[in-house]
Design an enzyme around this catalytic site. Structure first.
Site, short mmCIF file in Angstrom:
data_model
loop_
_atom_site.label_atom_id
_atom_site.label_comp_id
_atom_site.label_asym_id
_atom_site.label_seq_id
_atom_site.Cartn_x
_atom_site.Cartn_y
_atom_site.Cartn_z
CG ASP A 65 0.54 -29.81 -7.97
OD1 ASP A 65 0.84 -30.35 -6.88
OD2 ASP A 65 1.21 -29.96 -9.02
CG HIS A 94 1.16 -33.54 -8.39
ND1 HIS A 94 2.02 -32.63 -8.95
CD2 HIS A 94 1.84 -34.72 -8.31
CE1 HIS A 94 3.18 -33.22 -9.19
NE2 HIS A 94 3.10 -34.48 -8.82
CB CYS A 125 5.74 -35.41 -11.40
SG CYS A 125 5.95 -35.44 -9.61
#
Length: 245
Positions: free
Chosen positions: A183, A214, A125
């Site tokens: 994502d 994600h 991330c």
């Protein structure tokens, strides 16, 4: 491989940074991986990920990425409150402060008797972005970036022209970038922007897009994909064994 864990408060240009260290519980010197977390800092899934990497023969450093903005030892929950706080921190801390954090981590690793001179970066991330950003440091030899956010959008605070995408041509380290096609944080157009920049600047990189959402590496929550996560760990270990010789 059995591992041991330590906690260190490392001096940085912007204050002490709590850093969690994982390493093989045996004699010798080992390459270092700086492992950058999500916005939530070192949660249980991040700690387990670091332990997996260390168990394959690496020293793994997990810094508190927003140490300037929280009390030492802060861990945010995977809930709306934690997400809101983490995102607020993300949009507050300038990239220049992340750069000096990386410098401090490199210096720390080089000062440890059990660390070799070989250092890589990895993250998930925002941590994937920070791993990419860390590769601007000439001491970083390889970066494994999992679903890195905000590279394409230039939404993290920084000086004019100092965003990570604009500086891609300065990266000498080998890169691996992994994105989930489902994502929502990095669209197909955003991924293409990053890919085209890497191509245009003739960087040494591998690119992988998988059918995943994600945070598919996070072993809590309904987006976790254990099979894909295992593949990524194996690829990361092989990558660092090769680039951090």
């Amino acid at each position: 491989m059995i591992i041991t864990q330590e906690v260190h408060d490392i001096d940085t240009a912007t204050g002490p940074m709590r850093t969690y260290l994982y390493r093989p519980d045996s004699e010798g010197q080992f390459a270092t991986i700086i492992f950058y977390s999500e916005i939530f800092q070192q949660t249980a899934p991040i700690a387990r990920a670091a332990a997996i990497l260390a168990g394959h023969g690496f020293v793994v450093l997990v810094p508190e990425v927003f140490h300037e903005l929280n009390p030492i030892g802060t861990v945010l929950e995977y809930d709306d409150v934690g997400k809101d706080k983490g995102n607020a921190d993300k949009f507050t801390k300038p990239l220049e402060q992340h750069d000096t954090d990386t410098e401090a981590l490199v210096d720390f690793a080089r000062s440890m008797s059990f660390c070799s001179s070989n250092i890589g970066s990895m993250g998930v991330c925002i941590g994937g972005h920070l791993a990419y950003r860390a590769a601007l440091n000439p001491d970083i030899q390889g970066a494994f970036c999992l679903y890195p956010t905000d590279i394409h959008s230039n939404t993290l605070p920084c000086n004019q022209g100092n965003d990570s995408l604009s500086r891609t041509g300065e990266i000498a380290a080998e890169l691996i970038l992994v994105f989930g096609k489902q994502d929502p944080h990095v669209s197909g157009e955003g991924r293409k922007l990053i890919y085209d920049k890497l191509e245009a600047t003739d960087r040494k990189f591998n690119w992988l897009e998988v059918n995943a959402q994600h945070a598919f590496m996070r072993d809590e929550g309904d987006r976790y994909d254990p099979a894909l996560a295992l593949q990524m760990y194996l690829q990361a270990v092989a990558f660092f064994q090769r680039t951090l010789k």
